[in-house]
Design a protein around this motif. Structure first.
Motif, PDB file in Angstrom:
ATOM      1  N   LEU B  80      20.736  10.827 -35.582  1.00 29.32           N
ATOM      2  CA  LEU B  80      21.535   9.693 -35.117  1.00 29.32           C
ATOM      3  C   LEU B  80      22.692   9.423 -36.080  1.00 29.32           C
ATOM      4  O   LEU B  80      23.792   9.073 -35.650  1.00 29.32           O
ATOM      5  N   GLN B  82      24.409  11.559 -37.635  1.00 27.18           N
ATOM      6  CA  GLN B  82      25.504  12.473 -37.281  1.00 27.18           C
ATOM      7  C   GLN B  82      26.334  11.903 -36.138  1.00 27.18           C
ATOM      8  O   GLN B  82      27.557  11.939 -36.156  1.00 27.18           O
ATOM      9  N   ARG B  83      25.606  11.375 -35.142  1.00 26.70           N
ATOM     10  CA  ARG B  83      26.341  10.789 -34.010  1.00 26.70           C
ATOM     11  C   ARG B  83      27.194   9.618 -34.489  1.00 26.70           C
ATOM     12  O   ARG B  83      28.305   9.421 -34.050  1.00 26.70           O
ATOM     13  N   ASP B  86      30.262  10.802 -36.248  1.00 25.33           N
ATOM     14  CA  ASP B  86      31.231  11.214 -35.215  1.00 25.33           C
ATOM     15  C   ASP B  86      32.036  10.006 -34.755  1.00 25.33           C
ATOM     16  O   ASP B  86      33.253  10.045 -34.642  1.00 25.33           O
ATOM     17  N   LYS B 174      20.220   4.719 -23.641  1.00 20.07           N
ATOM     18  CA  LYS B 174      20.597   5.723 -24.636  1.00 20.07           C
ATOM     19  C   LYS B 174      20.049   7.078 -24.239  1.00 20.07           C
ATOM     20  O   LYS B 174      20.606   8.111 -24.590  1.00 20.07           O
ATOM     21  N   LEU B 355      28.461   5.996 -28.319  1.00 22.45           N
ATOM     22  CA  LEU B 355      27.171   6.683 -28.349  1.00 22.45           C
ATOM     23  C   LEU B 355      26.696   7.102 -26.968  1.00 22.45           C
ATOM     24  O   LEU B 355      25.879   8.020 -26.843  1.00 22.45           O
ATOM     25  N   GLY B 360      29.175  11.641 -26.111  1.00 21.02           N
ATOM     26  CA  GLY B 360      28.180  11.164 -27.063  1.00 21.02           C
ATOM     27  C   GLY B 360      26.767  11.414 -26.560  1.00 21.02           C
ATOM     28  O   GLY B 360      25.893  11.880 -27.301  1.00 21.02           O
ATOM     29  N   LYS B 363      25.777  15.141 -26.731  1.00 19.84           N
ATOM     30  CA  LYS B 363      25.395  15.590 -28.074  1.00 19.84           C
ATOM     31  C   LYS B 363      23.999  15.101 -28.444  1.00 19.84           C
ATOM     32  O   LYS B 363      23.223  15.796 -29.083  1.00 19.84           O
ATOM     33  N   TRP B 364      23.702  13.879 -28.052  1.00 22.33           N
ATOM     34  CA  TRP B 364      22.397  13.311 -28.373  1.00 22.33           C
ATOM     35  C   TRP B 364      21.297  14.017 -27.590  1.00 22.33           C
ATOM     36  O   TRP B 364      20.277  14.427 -28.143  1.00 22.33           O
ATOM     37  N   GLN B 367      19.798  17.416 -28.482  1.00 25.57           N
ATOM     38  CA  GLN B 367      18.824  17.524 -29.570  1.00 25.57           C
ATOM     39  C   GLN B 367      17.415  17.710 -29.011  1.00 25.57           C
ATOM     40  O   GLN B 367      16.504  18.060 -29.745  1.00 25.57           O
TER      41      GLN B 367
END
Lengths: 288, 445, 332
Positions: B80, B82-83, B86, B174, B355, B360, B363-364, B367
């Protein structure tokens, strides 16, 4: 034990009855002791097994490995050192506060003749009747208001005084001669100096007992930190063990390894200073 | 067989934490989420409240934001972070300090809200979103509805609707997880059965597995019958009445769904973790003590890390449905929401946007901790490469968040033990549901 | 009057008092100063008690009449609603169904669990502790080791012993490993019929040791001459116990019994760590229910009301015990 032979089992009985009785006595006591200690053995053998099953750990473990301890150490969510230090800090602080506050109050209630003393003492004693769970909710809400939830001060402050400690130390101070204090005062000591220089050193045994007792209680306290500590890094060992249990449920080897790490310091301390612990325990029974 | 979607950097605990599902839940019966899925259809009301349209144009002054979420360990926090960096790299004026709560997140957040010192932005599980929204401790995010860049229409409706209250948006998902049928293809092959599509096929398949393989039990389910909530909706029932004024799950549909589960149980086709001596479904699948389980994507990293050989044999199918029933599964979802008393509403919205924007969120989600809440992401290469995730993602369309209005937690706290009572053979399906419903309607509503 | 009370000291000391009294007067140490110092010394405790004990009890009473909202940390007045909702339906209204079915009324059911726990553990903890104390009070070789063995479980946190016993009593646990060969294996912790028994077994295991210590201490205080006299009268072992040991253990056993019952009414940590109140409410004790309502669901008002109900129960019980003991003492 100052007791003489009179209590010897079957002292007056004939040889055969005597031996039967003695054998029976030892059998009962030993069986009970086995029941008391076997769980510790099981905990140890399970902790040392990679895939514990009932049969592999009951008596002699099939395999021995430190794998569970290594796993515990490596898991990033298991903060063994932090939890240990939290518990040390918590238990030490609670103990020191109790000793300081309770000895002051105990001395005053025993040796200073002040207005309202007996009523106050009665008040302190009667608070022993209040069950802990009545104050759990309001104290929690108070700590929310103070922003003390999940903090060390929130953990420690509500446990910093204890009516039992006051009672114990008052009894002890009462048993010391008042003449000592009077003599000290003649020498020019004020009340605090009298307390600190004359009586406090004489109360060392009682303080040691109360200290061990309080420390043990705080070390093992599960309910209070459970409610106050909200995050992993604030846990004390018992709460942490509960969290490990929830997280790794059914991974018995891991759970027992964690339990063992929490239990071991207490057991080692106990075996090293058995008499103090037992004395502390007996004294707490004396208050009745 | 599916491709490999293993992500060995992720542990079970991270994933479970990411979905709000800890193994503790199997005992406490608190796995459920909560939310208010019945508010679907209210999605277009944002215009009325978005009076603050110029907020996004006013430059945001130098701001520092606090963000809180849970993370089972440092790896998840790092992901998180890293996000967040960003985000910070494109927003020079906003500085985000992130704190990961590793344990009793909900309790901690509640006390912070009560004391008025909550972080600016925080995770809210759909399970308790309803009570937060009803108590006005969340800031309306209606401005975001109008935001073209965020495009709230792209979210799976059930998920974003779970974070609406009285027509306003109070959280942006999220990510999410759905329940799917995880099964061991090798064991199913041995038994000569395929992935079942209906309840009766599932029963037959499990019976064949029981007969022809040496599993301890063909399928595993928690004592609190977690999957029943999905079965209820498949069978045409629902948890709450349309106006959310009472619980109505003790309908014929609900009873039938639970009776079906009890049948499986009585015939030895379904066992609880407790009986099997395995902590949860993932552990059972990994050791091949069971052949199937209804569970979510948090199982993948666990299998990949702990049982890589078995992981290759596990495939995922949509949940079997009753004959003539409808597709449904349970969804567990979590939002980013903003505290009602934040000093920086505009910056908070900006952070949420960063996010959960398409980029966003992608990218999350890549993972592999949970699924992307965006419909358009079904075409992502990641999901093409990981068909098991894709199956679970598709189900987002017909998923029902485990979220039942402002009293969701109290409702589930009363429902789960009754379901457990039925699963333990203490009472009939009908008695369990009727009693629970009555209790909930008198005590909770 | 501290001087009066101290008169138990030696003659020499009492002589000193008189000197001291006059010295005190000469030095100007008067009552005002005693008042000031006395209160100064107890001040920390008084503050702690007001803030963390007495104040909270009053506050708890206050919020038990409130619908407390944890998200706002404020409540609204609801009168007796919390109490009524907790207590109704009254058990006698439905033929005591609440004692069998947790859904009827969880409060009464939890109270039943608590009572079963108390009745099942207290006598065994006490008689077990007394029996071991009597046996170890004799000349037993290795007494110190035995005493340590019995005391070891007392050293454990409830959380630790609950986690340990949960494994011993699991479906695939150690105890089933022992029972399997004789065909008695059972999912002890997972069956609503036996789970509370598991908690009780653990509590007895952990409780015998402390009672043993109390009784051992009590036995030390019985004058040897009494046994001697009994022996000369030709009393049997049982008669010695009945007429010498037991009456002289009065204070100890009163204390032990009252403490054991009070703490058994407050049992919660071990039930939580053992099985979280389950399966199917079978280990939901009253305080565990309070914990769940207040801290898991945030219903502080309901939790406080339940706590008060239990408080009343414990108080009534302690008072009854106290009166009973007083009336007994008159007979001696």
């Amino acid at each position: 034990m100052a007791r003489s032979n009179y209590e010897y089992p079957g002292y007056e009985a004939s040889g055969a009855t005597y031996w039967t009785k003695t054998t029976l006595l030892y059998a009962v006591v030993s069986l009970g002791a086995l029941w008391m200690t076997l769980p510790f053995w099981w905990t140890l053998t399970t902790a040392l097994s990679q895939n514990p099953t009932a049969s592999s750990v009951t008596f002699i473990p099939a395999e021995l490995t430190l794998g569970n301890f290594v796993t515990l150490w490596e898991r990033p969510d298991i903060l063994l050192v932090r939890w240990f230090l939290n518990t040390v800090l918590f238990a030490t602080a609670v103990t020191l506060f109790n000793l300081a506050f309770d000895s002051l109050a105990g001395y005053s209630l025993a040796k200073v003749d002040f207005w309202g003393r007996d009523t106050l003492f009665l008040g302190f004693i009667s608070t022993m009747m209040i069950p802990g769970m009545v104050t759990l909710i309001p104290v929690y809400l108070l700590l929310v208001e103070l922003n003390w939830i999940n903090t060390y001060q929130g953990l420690i402050a509500p446990l910093a005084a204890n009516p039992f400690g006051i009672f114990l130390l008052r009894q002890h101070f009462k048993s010391l001669p008042s003449a000592l204090g009077d003599a000290a005062k003649i020498d020019g000591c004020n009340e605090f100096q009298t307390f600190y220089k004359v009586y406090l050193p004489l109360a060392k045994p009682a303080l040691a007992t109360l200290g061990i007792f309080t420390f043990m209680g705080a070390w093992n306290n599960f309910e209070w930190p459970l409610i106050i500590a909200n995050s992993n890094e604030m846990y004390t060992l018992p709460v942490a063990l509960f969290a490990v249990r929830n997280q790794y449920f059914a991974e018995w080897g891991l759970m027992m390894a964690a339990a063992l790490l929490i239990v071991a310091p207490v057991i080692i301390a106990f075996l090293a200073a058995q008499n103090y612990f037992i004395q502390g325990m007996s004294l707490s029974g004396m208050k009745g | 067989m599916s491709g490999k979607d293993s992500r060995t950097s992720v542990t079970r605990r991270q994933v479970m934490a990411a979905t709000g599902a800890t193994s503790a839940a199997l005992l406490s019966g608190c796995l459920g989420g909560n939310g208010d899925e019945q508010s679907s259809g209210s999605g277009d009301q944002s215009g009325e409240t978005a009076t603050d349209a110029d907020a996004t144009e006013t430059p945001i002054p130098q701001t520092s934001l606090s963000l809180a979420g849970w993370a089972a360990d440092d790896t998840e926090s790092e992901l998180l972070k890293q996000r967040i960096s960003d985000f910070e790299s494109t927003h020079d004026n906003i500085d985000v300090s992130y704190s990961a709560v590793q344990a009793k997140y909900k309790q901690k957040l509640k006390t912070q809200l009560g004391a008025g010192n909550a972080p600016d932005v925080f995770y809210v599980d759909a399970n308790y979103f309803g009570s937060f929204a009803a108590n006005d401790v969340l800031l309306s995010l209606d401005e975001l509805e109008a935001d073209q860049e965020l495009d709230t229409d792209d979210f799976f409706e059930p998920l974003i609707d779970a974070f609406r209250h009285d027509g306003s948006l109070y959280g942006v998902p999220k990510d999410f997880s759905t329940l799917g049928l995880f099964y061991n293809t090798e064991l199913f092959d041995q038994a000569g059965v395929e992935a079942p599509e209906t309840w009766s096929e599932l029963k037959q398949a499990l019976a064949a597995v029981a007969e022809k393989t040496d599993v301890k039990a063909p399928m595993m389910e928690y004592g609190n019958a977690r999957m029943w909530k999905a079965l209820l909706y498949q069978n045409g029932g629902q948890m709450l009445s349309d106006d959310e004024s009472e619980a109505v799950f003790a309908s014929d549909e609900g009873v039938e769904a639970l009776e079906y589960m009890l049948e499986l149980r009585d015939e030895g086709l379904l066992a609880t973790p407790d009986e099997l001596g395995a902590g949860w479904h993932g552990a059972g699948l990994g050791t091949e003590e069971i052949a199937a389980a209804i569970i979510g994507p948090w199982t993948f990293p666990f299998l990949a890390e702990n049982h890589p050989e078995v992981d290759e044999k596990i495939d995922v199918a949509h949940l079997p449905i009753p004959e003539g029933g409808q597709k449904a599964t349970s969804a567990y979802t979590v939002s980013y929401s903003v505290a009602y008393n934040t000093d920086s509403p505009a910056a908070s919205r900006e952070l949420i946007k960063g996010l959960t924007s398409s980029e966003g969120m992608q990218k999350w989600a890549e993972q592999g901790l949970a699924l992307s809440a965006r419909k358009s992401h079904q075409s992502l290469q990641f999901y093409e490469d990981h068909p098991r995730y894709k199956t679970l993602l598709e189900a987002g369309e017909w998923s029902v968040p485990v979220a039942y209005g402002p009293n969701s937690e109290a409702l589930l706290n009363r429902l789960h033990p009754e379901l457990e009572g039925a699963m333990l053979g203490q009472q009939s399906a009908e008695a369990a549901l009727t009693k629970a419903q009555e209790k909930i309607n008198t005590e909770v509503f | 009057m501290s001087f009066e009370e101290s008169r138990t000291d030696t003659d020499a000391e009492s002589a000193l008092f008189e000197v001291a009294t006059s010295v005190k007067q000469q030095l100007g140490i008067n009552r005002d100063q005693d008042n000031l110092m006395g209160w100064m010394f107890v001040l920390p405790n008084v503050v702690m008690f007001l803030v963390f004990l007495l104040g909270p009890v009053l506050f708890a009473f206050f919020i038990s009449f409130q619908d407390w909202n944890i998200l706002k940390n404020e409540g609204t007045w609801v009168g007796l609603t919390n109490y009524i909702e907790i207590l109704q339906p009254w058990p006698w209204e439905n033929n005591f169904a609440a004692l069998k079915d947790p859904t009827v009324n969880l409060w009464w059911y939890s109270l039943k669990n608590t009572a079963v726990y108390a009745i099942g553990t207290v006598p065994l903890q006490i008689f077990g502790g007394l029996a071991i104390a009597l046996l170890l009070d004799k000349r037993v070789r290795g007494k110190k080791i035995y005493r340590a063995a019995y005391f070891m479980p007392v050293m454990l946190s409830g959380a630790a012993s609950a986690v340990m016993w949960r494994w011993f009593l699991a479906a695939d646990g150690v105890i089933n490993g022992l029972l399997e060969p004789i065909g008695l294996a059972h999912n002890w912790a997972g069956d609503p019929a036996t789970a509370l028994g598991g908690v009780m077994l653990m509590a007895i295991w952990g409780g015998i040791g402390s009672n043993m210590i109390f009784f051992l201490a009590g036995l030390q205080n019985i004058p040897e001459e009494l046994y001697e006299a009994a022996r000369i009268d030709g009393a049997s072992d049982w008669e010695k116990f009945r007429h010498v040991t037991w009456p002289n253990l009065g204070n100890t056993s009163f204390f032990v019994i009252v403490m054991a019952i009070i703490s058994s009414f407050q049992v919660f940590g071990i039930a939580l760590a053992f099985s979280a109140g389950g399966p199917y409410y079978s280990t939901t004790t009253s305080v565990l229910l309070i914990y769940q309502r207040a801290f898991e669901e945030g219903q502080m008002g309901v939790g406080a009301a339940m706590a008060f109900l239990l408080f009343i129960l414990i108080f009534a019980f302690s008072y009854y015990q106290y009166r009973y003991r007083q009336s007994e003492e008159v007979d001696y």
